[in-house]
Design an enzyme around this catalytic site. Structure first.
Site, PDB file in Angstrom:
ATOM      1  N   SER A 329      45.931  36.259  42.247  1.00  0.00           N
ATOM      2  CA  SER A 329      44.786  37.269  41.833  1.00  0.00           C
ATOM      3  C   SER A 329      45.072  38.382  42.791  1.00  0.00           C
ATOM      4  CB  SER A 329      43.462  36.829  41.888  1.00  0.00           C
ATOM      5  OG  SER A 329      43.069  36.679  43.345  1.00  0.00           O
ATOM      6  N   ASP A 330      44.692  39.490  42.255  1.00  0.00           N
ATOM      7  CA  ASP A 330      44.185  40.710  43.348  1.00  0.00           C
ATOM      8  C   ASP A 330      43.164  40.240  44.036  1.00  0.00           C
ATOM      9  OD1 ASP A 330      44.482  43.235  44.378  1.00  0.00           O
ATOM     10  OD2 ASP A 330      44.794  44.306  42.794  1.00  0.00           O
ATOM     11  N   LEU A 331      42.785  41.346  44.986  1.00  0.00           N
ATOM     12  CA  LEU A 331      41.773  40.689  45.938  1.00  0.00           C
ATOM     13  C   LEU A 331      40.249  40.639  45.061  1.00  0.00           C
ATOM     14  CD1 LEU A 331      40.601  40.061  48.674  1.00  0.00           C
ATOM     15  CD2 LEU A 331      40.813  42.638  49.104  1.00  0.00           C
ATOM     16  N   GLY A 332      39.885  39.650  45.178  1.00  0.00           N
ATOM     17  CA  GLY A 332      38.438  39.558  44.326  1.00  0.00           C
ATOM     18  C   GLY A 332      38.609  39.534  42.831  1.00  0.00           C
ATOM     19  N   GLY A 333      39.854  39.316  42.346  1.00  0.00           N
ATOM     20  CA  GLY A 333      40.055  39.482  40.892  1.00  0.00           C
ATOM     21  C   GLY A 333      39.520  38.451  40.140  1.00  0.00           C
TER      22      GLY A 333
END
Length: 807
Positions: A329-333
């Protein structure tokens, strides 16, 4: 060391006791030769067998830990020259069994790591060795870490080489050079202990108001694909276990670069056919080139967040493309599936949706922790699904050889990072990226013997403004600004007068009158304007690292681009336009140099300034590269990878729009100010003798396009020859023209070369009404030229029978 961790495993315990008196290299050798009875520790066993054996030994909590990638910069303690693991790291490992960290070596205002508090390359190697040593000695299974770092235009750490940002890299139209650059970036990261390089960014961009255009390769899927392939090959080399290469993580999957309204992370408005035809090809090309990791983007497509989109992560990526690496995921996705997209009510539900959709790892580790453990225990996620994700991560750890050699050589790191050779390479990339937009009456190149030269503008002598986002703190002496480059270039008798004139955004501290006075005394003026992605310690940041834009700021920073800085207009900010107009009004010859991360409104300059040079964010050697171009030591050949609009009212404006009625507006025409592929040279080139040859047998199709290219000037230079294709009549609507091949060619004065391009079925295919990839029979128009608008040769060829293509 906790004795209970080794109960029932006397050999492991005795090994660790013996190791206390050994160095890390000796310990690595001991482990390699004395634990081969355990399959996963046996270096000669097949990787899949090792993965299977290790999975059987892991608890649920240990498996989930392998899928969590936490923020890494708090995991070490630095006291003077001494670096070791932090108490936070020990605490995390005792509770969560984490398998990966991100940005451990990152330094910037968000991480609060400065040139003083951050790590030198040598200290970075010591730190990563300490983290790995702890894992090998103090955890039950001794699973090494994967350490991921930001590497889009250089490893985002102290002491590394800073290259042009991606939009500048694309402007080189030189894939071989970009592959060489990527190899240098990878080596600098790997010798410090990193294993994964985040990059390349393969987002196709049609929205320049969006804050992250500088991180992309522009608006064309073919150009993006070629740059992406080069980055993947440069990062990963022939073997990720070489000790000099890193795993490439493709960003951001997908359709992230054209958000509604230009809002970062906003929804993507695209249909399935356009998704396949425009946004997915760069990712497919990079996967075919061997990319081993891919990052899901923040946005949603047709109501489905990319972080929980099984169509993208399973059907397209794995089933259609055969991807065998791991997704992240992207950060916090994954938490964003709940908090941003609101398709999950709880974190457990968000984690369930993501992992069941095929998203392996959680960057940030907020969702794949207790919530995922709970989801497995509640039978919302099967153990098979969990094991599949964990296996994707473990497989790469084994393939990289980390179980046998998790450490790096500290002395090699100190000698390898930021070398003179890499500095020279940075200059080459910067020089090739520079786009000569306009050169009326041959104002450029300037004479080095000019008596009086005024250098004006907020970007003439600001090191961070020319480096772009995702850049670590830099010592002043490492970066060459445009002013410094000019001073080093001109003769000793030349008087160079510098006046800043104004800031990028701030309007309270301008000195335009002093700039005008300097211009009036000069024989010529170089004015350096544009934008900035330079972060500072006063800027506040979201948890994802994106900057927070405040409606009113006590001290207005220069930052108007970079993640989180979306724009409502593309006008030059602050008093820059007033400064430019005032300088031009002096009647002196003016050269405008643009240092920027996105196309800005230069309509007035295009009409009134005789020479315009676009350097984007050119990196640490940018000043020398710009000076080489200004004074003729380098003949520019950069080409625009993105169209430059006249107004935001035209958006989206891109060259390869689908066939449709296009007409002028009331206020202006519909064409961009400068089109995709545009760029001038100090040389002139002639195109002639266009020929095509079609060879077709069954599903085998090859079209050879050839022509002659000649330098008709007295100056050596590069020309970027571009081939565009149009399907003259097709069953679905296709582009009015589409770049299919290009070549950057160096020619001496009077030299002529024959250029050949070969087109395959993949270059001519379309997604028909039945959603099948085919080359349809009929005529195709071929257009050869120096840009998408500067077409020098036209011709046609015919395909007589349909050819089926694969996904």
């Amino acid at each position: 060391m906790k004795m209970k961790k080794f109960a029932g495993n006397r050999s492991h315990f005795m090994l660790c006791i013996a190791m206390l008196g050994l160095g890390t290299q000796a310990f690595a050798q001991v482990k390699k030769t004395s634990t081969t009875s355990v399959v996963y520790k046996n270096a000669s066993a097949p990787v899949d067998a090792r993965v299977k054996d290790l999975l059987k030994r892991m608890t649920l909590e240990e498996k989930v830990g392998q899928l969590c990638t936490l923020l890494g910069w708090e995991m070490y303690d630095k006291k003077g020259d001494s670096v070791g693991v932090s108490d936070k790291f020990k605490s995390v490992m005792s509770k969560r069994y984490i398998g990966s960290f991100w940005a451990t070596l990152r330094a910037d205002p968000w991480t609060q790591k400065t040139l003083v508090t951050g790590l030198s390359p040598k200290q970075a190697a010591i730190a990563t060795n300490a983290l790995q040593k702890y894992m090998m000695e103090n955890t039950r299974l001794g699973i090494p870490l994967l350490l991921a770092e930001e590497c889009p235009h250089g490893h985002m750490a102290i002491g590394t080489t800073v290259f042009s940002t991606s939009i500048g890299q694309a402007s080189t139209w030189d894939p071989a050079l970009i592959q060489e650059m990527a190899g240098a970036i990878a080596k600098e990261a790997r010798v410090q202990g990193a294993h994964i390089g985040y990059g390349p960014v393969l987002d196709l961009v049609r929205e320049p108001r969006w804050s992250r255009l500088e991180e992309t390769y522009g608006e064309d899927p073919y150009l993006i694909s070629q740059m992406g392939i080069s980055m993947v090959k440069g990062f990963q080399g022939n073997s990720i276990g070489s000790g000099s290469n890193v795993i490439s993580t493709l960003k951001h999957f997908t359709a992230y670069g054209s958000p509604e309204g230009g809002h970062n992370g906003g929804i993507a408005l695209t249909g399935l056919r356009d998704l396949y035809s425009s946004y997915l090809p760069p990712f497919q090309a990079a996967v075919k080139a061997g990319a081993l990791s891919i990052m899901a983007s923040y946005n949603s497509i047709d109501g489905i967040p990319c972080s929980s989109n099984s169509f993208l992560l399973k059907d397209v990526l794995v089933k259609q493309w055969g991807f065998s690496g791991f997704s992240v995921s992207d950060l916090g996705g994954i938490p964003g599936v709940r908090s941003t997209h609101h398709i999950a009510a709880t974190m457990e539900e968000a984690a369930t949706l993501a992992i069941n959709a095929g998203l392996d790892a959680d960057l940030g580790g907020e969702a794949y922790g207790d919530a995922l453990i709970k989801a497995v225990n509640n039978k919302k996620v099967t153990m098979t699904t969990l094991d599949t994700a964990v296996a994707h991560v473990l497989r790469l750890k084994f393939t990289m050889g980390l179980f046998e050699n998790p450490y790096v050589d500290v002395d090699v790191a100190e000698k390898t990072v930021g070398t003179a050779a890499n500095r020279a390479l940075s200059k080459r990339v910067a020089a090739e990226s520079i786009v000569l937009m306009k050169n009326e009456n041959g104002l450029l190149p300037l004479q080095k013997t000019i008596k009086n030269l005024a250098v004006i503008g907020p970007n003439a002598d600001n090191i961070y403004n020319q480096l772009g986002d995702y850049t670590a703190p830099q010592p002043q002496e490492k970066i060459v600004t445009v002013l410094e480059g000019i001073k080093a270039k001109v003769s000793a008798d030349t008087k160079v007068t510098y006046v800043k004139g104004c800031a990028i955004r701030d309007t309270a501290h301008a000195n335009i009158s002093a700039a005008v006075a300097a211009a009036q005394q000069a024989d010529a003026v170089v004015i350096v304007l544009g934008g900035s992605s330079a972060r500072d310690f006063e800027t506040t940041f979201q948890s994802t690292g994106a900057a927070e834009v405040k409606a009113a700021e006590v001290a207005v920073s220069d930052m108007e681009s970079g993640e989180g800085y979306d724009r409502v207009s593309l006008d030059l900010m602050g008093l820059q336009s007033r400064l430019l107009e005032s300088i031009v009004a002096t009647g002196k010859p003016v050269v405008l140099v643009l240092i920027e991360g996105r196309p800005l409104n230069i309509n007035w300059a295009a009409k009134n300034v005789p020479a315009i040079v676009n350097a984007w964010y050119p990196g640490q050697e940018g000043g020398n590269a710009v000076a080489d171009v200004l004074f003729g030591d380098y003949n520019p050949a950069g080409r625009l990878p993105v169209s430059i609009p006249k107004s935001v009212g035209q958006l989206p404006v891109y060259y390869n729009y689908k066939s449709a009625a296009r007409h002028d507006y009331v206020e202006m025409d519909a064409k961009p100010l400068y089109s995709f592929g545009h760029g001038l040279s100090y040389a002139s080139f002639e195109y002639k003798d266009l020929h095509s040859d079609v060879q077709a047998t069954g599903n085998n199709l090859k079209v050879t396009v050839s022509f002659k290219l000649k330098n008709t000037s007295t100056v050596a230079g590069d020309e970027v020859a571009q081939l565009y294709i149009r399907d003259d009549a097709s069953s679905v609507v296709t582009a009015v023209k589409q770049l299919k091949k290009f070549q950057r060619v160096h020619l001496a004065p009077g030299e002529q070369k024959e250029i050949k391009f070969e087109l395959s079925p993949d270059d001519l295919r379309l997604l028909n009404v039945d959603m099948k990839w085919v080359v349809e029979p009929g005529t195709f128009t071929m257009m050869i030229g120096a840009s998408s608008e500067d077409i020098r040769l036209n011709g046609k060829f015919e395909v007589k029978q349909q050819v089926a293509c694969k996904y």
